[in-house]
Design a protein around this motif. Structure first.
Motif, PDB file in Angstrom:
ATOM      1  N   ARG A 192      37.136 -56.774  -0.718  1.00 42.59           N
ATOM      2  CA  ARG A 192      38.464 -56.692  -1.345  1.00 42.59           C
ATOM      3  C   ARG A 192      38.607 -55.518  -2.310  1.00 42.59           C
ATOM      4  O   ARG A 192      39.728 -55.140  -2.647  1.00 42.59           O
ATOM      5  CB  ARG A 192      38.769 -58.000  -2.087  1.00 42.59           C
ATOM      6  N   ILE A 193      37.499 -54.945  -2.806  1.00 40.76           N
ATOM      7  CA  ILE A 193      37.608 -53.742  -3.647  1.00 40.76           C
ATOM      8  C   ILE A 193      36.919 -52.549  -2.972  1.00 40.76           C
ATOM      9  O   ILE A 193      36.648 -51.530  -3.608  1.00 40.76           O
ATOM     10  CB  ILE A 193      37.051 -53.961  -5.070  1.00 40.76           C
ATOM     11  N   GLY A 194      36.654 -52.672  -1.682  1.00 44.30           N
ATOM     12  CA  GLY A 194      36.019 -51.594  -0.953  1.00 44.30           C
ATOM     13  C   GLY A 194      34.526 -51.530  -1.239  1.00 44.30           C
ATOM     14  O   GLY A 194      33.887 -52.532  -1.565  1.00 44.30           O
ATOM     15  N   THR A 195      33.988 -50.336  -1.130  1.00 43.91           N
ATOM     16  CA  THR A 195      32.567 -50.121  -1.403  1.00 43.91           C
ATOM     17  C   THR A 195      32.367 -49.869  -2.896  1.00 43.91           C
ATOM     18  O   THR A 195      33.065 -49.039  -3.482  1.00 43.91           O
ATOM     19  CB  THR A 195      32.046 -48.907  -0.618  1.00 43.91           C
ATOM     20  N   ILE A 196      31.442 -50.589  -3.496  1.00 41.32           N
ATOM     21  CA  ILE A 196      31.181 -50.404  -4.925  1.00 41.32           C
ATOM     22  C   ILE A 196      30.614 -49.014  -5.173  1.00 41.32           C
ATOM     23  O   ILE A 196      29.683 -48.575  -4.497  1.00 41.32           O
ATOM     24  CB  ILE A 196      30.198 -51.467  -5.461  1.00 41.32           C
ATOM     25  N   LYS A 197      31.200 -48.338  -6.137  1.00 38.53           N
ATOM     26  CA  LYS A 197      30.691 -47.035  -6.564  1.00 38.53           C
ATOM     27  C   LYS A 197      29.960 -47.126  -7.901  1.00 38.53           C
ATOM     28  O   LYS A 197      29.005 -46.393  -8.148  1.00 38.53           O
ATOM     29  CB  LYS A 197      31.836 -46.024  -6.680  1.00 38.53           C
ATOM     30  N   LYS A 198      30.407 -48.072  -8.751  1.00 39.56           N
ATOM     31  CA  LYS A 198      29.847 -48.148 -10.096  1.00 39.56           C
ATOM     32  C   LYS A 198      30.034 -49.548 -10.666  1.00 39.56           C
ATOM     33  O   LYS A 198      31.060 -50.202 -10.425  1.00 39.56           O
ATOM     34  CB  LYS A 198      30.527 -47.115 -11.003  1.00 39.56           C
ATOM     35  N   ALA A 199      29.055 -49.994 -11.415  1.00 31.27           N
ATOM     36  CA  ALA A 199      29.168 -51.242 -12.188  1.00 31.27           C
ATOM     37  C   ALA A 199      28.822 -50.928 -13.631  1.00 31.27           C
ATOM     38  O   ALA A 199      27.837 -50.237 -13.902  1.00 31.27           O
ATOM     39  CB  ALA A 199      28.217 -52.305 -11.638  1.00 31.27           C
ATOM     40  N   THR A 200      29.651 -51.404 -14.546  1.00 30.36           N
ATOM     41  CA  THR A 200      29.415 -51.203 -15.972  1.00 30.36           C
ATOM     42  C   THR A 200      29.167 -52.551 -16.628  1.00 30.36           C
ATOM     43  O   THR A 200      30.019 -53.443 -16.564  1.00 30.36           O
ATOM     44  CB  THR A 200      30.603 -50.510 -16.650  1.00 30.36           C
ATOM     45  N   CYS A 201      27.999 -52.693 -17.231  1.00 32.21           N
ATOM     46  CA  CYS A 201      27.620 -53.940 -17.894  1.00 32.21           C
ATOM     47  C   CYS A 201      27.731 -53.745 -19.405  1.00 32.21           C
ATOM     48  O   CYS A 201      26.942 -52.998 -20.001  1.00 32.21           O
ATOM     49  CB  CYS A 201      26.191 -54.335 -17.532  1.00 32.21           C
ATOM     50  N   ALA A 202      28.717 -54.399 -20.010  1.00 34.96           N
ATOM     51  CA  ALA A 202      28.872 -54.366 -21.460  1.00 34.96           C
ATOM     52  C   ALA A 202      28.194 -55.603 -22.021  1.00 34.96           C
ATOM     53  O   ALA A 202      28.624 -56.730 -21.751  1.00 34.96           O
ATOM     54  CB  ALA A 202      30.352 -54.339 -21.847  1.00 34.96           C
ATOM     55  N   ILE A 203      27.126 -55.402 -22.790  1.00 36.18           N
ATOM     56  CA  ILE A 203      26.280 -56.528 -23.198  1.00 36.18           C
ATOM     57  C   ILE A 203      26.216 -56.730 -24.710  1.00 36.18           C
ATOM     58  O   ILE A 203      25.497 -57.610 -25.184  1.00 36.18           O
ATOM     59  CB  ILE A 203      24.859 -56.372 -22.627  1.00 36.18           C
ATOM     60  N   GLY A 204      26.951 -55.925 -25.465  1.00 32.10           N
ATOM     61  CA  GLY A 204      26.931 -56.071 -26.916  1.00 32.10           C
ATOM     62  C   GLY A 204      25.764 -55.343 -27.550  1.00 32.10           C
ATOM     63  O   GLY A 204      24.735 -55.106 -26.909  1.00 32.10           O
ATOM     64  N   MET A 329      25.075 -44.886  -5.983  1.00 36.62           N
ATOM     65  CA  MET A 329      25.704 -45.965  -6.735  1.00 36.62           C
ATOM     66  C   MET A 329      25.172 -45.962  -8.165  1.00 36.62           C
ATOM     67  O   MET A 329      23.991 -45.721  -8.396  1.00 36.62           O
ATOM     68  CB  MET A 329      25.419 -47.306  -6.055  1.00 36.62           C
ATOM     69  N   GLU A 330      26.061 -46.231  -9.131  1.00 31.40           N
ATOM     70  CA  GLU A 330      25.684 -46.171 -10.537  1.00 31.40           C
ATOM     71  C   GLU A 330      25.813 -47.531 -11.212  1.00 31.40           C
ATOM     72  O   GLU A 330      26.701 -48.327 -10.873  1.00 31.40           O
ATOM     73  CB  GLU A 330      26.568 -45.168 -11.299  1.00 31.40           C
ATOM     74  N   LEU A 331      24.934 -47.761 -12.172  1.00 29.06           N
ATOM     75  CA  LEU A 331      25.002 -48.955 -13.010  1.00 29.06           C
ATOM     76  C   LEU A 331      24.850 -48.502 -14.458  1.00 29.06           C
ATOM     77  O   LEU A 331      23.838 -47.895 -14.807  1.00 29.06           O
ATOM     78  CB  LEU A 331      23.905 -49.949 -12.627  1.00 29.06           C
TER      79      LEU A 331
END
Length: 459
Positions: A192-204, A329-331
């Protein structure tokens, strides 16, 4: 400790293959269900702090996994190096079950018991792998709080022992059983959002502390045993209006902010959000190849990757770290922003945390629902359920639980690599196949840590 471990290993023929065969024979008769008193798994808790049950720390709070164990297994033993917490744990279990469990200050007494089926580990992070490995070798299934390990090499050993013994091990990354995260995964899996290019984890961000004086350890605490495999260090404590312990210290709860015992926020919350991001990106059998510390702030000075001031918390307080995979792919792991995970795909974006799932693909569900069985497909073919029920179901049918050691090891490796890059202040390259840092012996030295004499893990 070493002689005791070797004696136990001798009883197990010092062979992982033998151990696997023996424990299958031992466990089978009790893998029958949760209602028959003669078949319910017998559970021992090692570490009875607030992640086990806040009431065992003197706090009348809701947190802790122990109450969720009660419907499925029977506590027969509790263990803690803090005698006060141990006493409270006995009282709590007796209140639940009407019977006081056996109480120990030394976890080896639990491991040596033949009648314990499940070991529940809620100790500080630096003890997790050692206890879990010895429990598996002794024929026990394991529920271990996150993060699973203190180092990357501990994770590799956890995976090896789990494979060879056939034990069921669930990691306490309960977000894998949370409807919001499962829905996000199902949306992504359905394209539904296509191919993931990037994930951003905001963890405090991580906390700072004042200077914490070295004082005598309280009489109720076995400080040497609490330290265990970690380097010898003085006990530090300062009372004050801080957190659930109302103090700053090197010990209960506050151990999270010392690299000697933890990875700070990078493994505390990173073990949750990076785990989900890795799962969604389908990187559970590999890892990044490049880790860049774009911005890092520590509360104390560092030299060659080690803090030079041992009087204050030393884990990173602010950070922006980018991990890049071989396919581009980026994280990203960062301290700021709305706590949660933002996925960016070729056809849209999706945000998820413990309170919401948001994005155009989520809004579109009203008109275009997910296919039947989409959540079940994400949940390894099982009906999504409570994280603890999932573990005990796996104990019964000997299947892999939703938060298995192998994929969690890979996700947590990214967190550990981020910590190494942050401590050294430079980019590092990683080989996911060899599981080694490339062309940087100093950085590679952080992949494992030598345990204190007498606290080695024998396999």
């Amino acid at each position: 400790m070493k002689s005791t471990v070797l004696t136990r290993r001798g009883a197990l023929k010092c062979s992982l293959a033998w151990a696997g065969a023996a424990v299958w024979t031992h466990r089978a008769p009790r893998a029958l269900g949760f209602t028959n008193a003669n078949a319910r798994p017998r559970v021992a808790a090692i570490g009875t702090g607030s992640r086990w049950c806040q009431r065992a720390t003197g706090i009348d709070g809701p947190h802790g996994s122990a109450p969720s164990f009660v419907p499925f297994g029977d506590y027969v033993a509790v263990c803690d190096v803090d005698a006060d917490r141990l006493g409270l744990a006995v009282d709590v279990v007796q209140e639940w079950t009407g019977k006081a469990p056996d109480a120990y200050g030394d976890y080896r007494r639990v491991i040596d018991r033949n009648d314990v089926d499940v070991v529940q580990i809620s100790t500080p992070d630096h003890w997790h792998a050692k206890i879990a490995i010895e429990a598996m070798l002794a024929g026990k299934d394991v529920y271990c709080e996150k993060p699973m390990t203190l180092t990357i090499d501990e994770g590799r050993l956890m995976c090896e022992v789990c494979r060879k013994t056939g034990r069921v091990v669930q990691i306490g990354t309960q977000q894998r059983s949370d409807e919001s995260f499962l829905t996000a995964l199902a949306i992504i899996r359905d394209g539904r959002i296509g191919t993931i290019k990037k994930a951003t984890c905001a963890i405090g961000g991580g906390p700072t502390s004042p200077v914490i004086p070295q004082v005598a350890a309280p009489k109720n605490l076995d400080w040497n045993q609490w330290l265990g495999p970690a380097p010898d260090a003085g006990y530090r404590y300062l009372a004050g209006d801080n957190g659930e312990t109302q103090s700053w210290s090197r010990c209960h709860y506050e151990f999270r902010w010392w690299y000697e015992y933890s990875g700070g926020k990078l493994t505390d919350w990173g073990a949750h959000h990076v785990d989900i991001a890795t799962w969604a990106m389908e990187k559970g059998a590999t890892g990044p190849t490049l880790i860049e510390p774009l911005a890092v702030k520590h509360p104390v000075p560092f030299s060659a990757g080690f803090p030079t001031d041992d009087t204050q918390y030393n884990t990173a307080t602010e950070f922006l770290i980018k991990a890049t995979f071989a396919d581009g792919m980026e994280l990203e792991i960062r301290h700021d922003g709305d706590n949660g995970i933002l996925f960016e795909g070729t056809e849209g974006r999706l945000f998820v945390n413990r309170g919401k799932v948001a994005g155009a693909a989520v809004d579109d569900l009203a008109n275009r629902p997910l296919p039947d069985g989409a959540l079940r497909a994400v949940y390894k073919g099982k009906e999504p359920t409570d994280h603890f029920r999932n573990f005990f179901d796996a104990v019964v049918d000997r299947s892999e639980p939703i938060s298995d050691v192998h994929s969690h090891h890979r996700a947590l490796t990214t967190c550990h690599l981020a910590g190494i890059a942050a401590r050294l202040g430079r980019t590092i390259r990683w080989s996911p196949t060899a599981e080694k840092i490339v062309d940087d012996p100093q950085a590679q030295s952080f992949v494992s840590r030598a345990p204190r004499n007498g606290f080695e893990t024998e396999v």
